[in-house]
Design an enzyme around this catalytic site. Structure first.
Site, PDB file in Angstrom:
ATOM      1  N   GLY A  21      34.141 -66.175  20.947  1.00  0.00           N
ATOM      2  CA  GLY A  21      34.399 -64.956  21.708  1.00  0.00           C
ATOM      3  C   GLY A  21      34.729 -64.989  23.119  1.00  0.00           C
ATOM      4  CB  SER A  22      33.926 -62.964  25.960  1.00  0.00           C
ATOM      5  OG  SER A  22      34.531 -61.591  25.552  1.00  0.00           O
ATOM      6  CB  THR A  23      31.989 -68.197  25.842  1.00  0.00           C
ATOM      7  OG1 THR A  23      32.515 -68.501  24.465  1.00  0.00           O
ATOM      8  CG2 THR A  23      30.689 -67.575  25.569  1.00  0.00           C
ATOM      9  CB  VAL A  24      37.340 -68.690  24.536  1.00  0.00           C
ATOM     10  CG1 VAL A  24      38.732 -69.111  24.571  1.00  0.00           C
ATOM     11  CG2 VAL A  24      36.571 -69.575  23.424  1.00  0.00           C
ATOM     12  CE  LYS A  25      37.676 -61.919  27.439  1.00  0.00           C
ATOM     13  NZ  LYS A  25      36.509 -60.815  27.339  1.00  0.00           N
TER      14      LYS A  25
END
Length: 197
Positions: A21-25
């Site tokens: 999820g958003s940790t990949v941004k």
């Protein structure tokens, strides 16, 4: 029963995979900066707070408007990350994800260790590129995610993880996978996510 007892023995951080999820941004922003298409002053228009790609709509909770890369990270903007990804394509993102260890065995020696799953399609649709940018369409274990973030803590150097204490004399040198300057720049951006306001 025995199955429940065995389930309790699992080290979920090592053996289970999930979409990060958003940790990949963080890695999307890193890739965007590496391409040279963007810099720390670049402005991405996230208006009107959503973007239609193929047949799906990607939304932010509110309209973040014109945003720097730092703001895209601190506000965790799906629209901003998607726009970055569509501008640079999937290759720079896959490259950084592989360099920080996603899709590869951790080498802990722990039974059932997950290598996650980082696929490379022969053809990437715009929606697949966009969702990759905010952490969907691939899988990673929590330990892989922690190892990937350690690259920033180590100033851009990738080091293998170990379940055993490593003595200073046995310290692994590691491999530089992100420039020191870029790692520092992205770390500074990440700090804004936990500052007041």
């Amino acid at each position: 029963n025995l199955n429940q007892q065995l389930e309790g023995l699992k080290n979920r951080a090592i053996v289970e995979s999930l979409e990060p999820g958003s940790t990949v941004k963080t890695f999307t922003v890193t890739a965007a900066l590496e391409t040279g298409l963007f810099d720390t002053e670049s402005i991405i228009d996230t208006s009107p707070g959503y973007i239609r790609i193929d047949r799906s709509t990607i939304r932010d909770p509110v309209n973040y408007g014109e945003s720097t890369l730092e703001r895209i990270l601190s506000k965790s903007s799906q629209v901003g990350a998607s726009r970055l990804a569509l501008a640079m394509g999937h290759e720079p993102m896959l490259d950084i994800l592989r360099r920080v260890g996603f899709g590869q065995p951790l080498g802990t020696g722990f039974p059932g260790e997950s290598a996650g799953l980082l696929t490379n399609h022969s053809h990437w649709s715009d929606s697949e590129i966009a969702t990759l940018a905010y952490g969907y369409g691939f899988q990673a274990s929590p330990l892989q995610l922690a190892q990937a973030y350690m690259v920033y803590a180590n100033g851009g150097i990738y080091k293998p993880v170990s379940l055993l204490k490593i003595e200073e004399s046995d310290e692994v040198q590691g491999v530089r996978v992100i420039s020191e300057e870029l790692a520092a720049s992205v770390t500074q951006m990440l700090e804004t996510a936990v500052r007041p306001g």
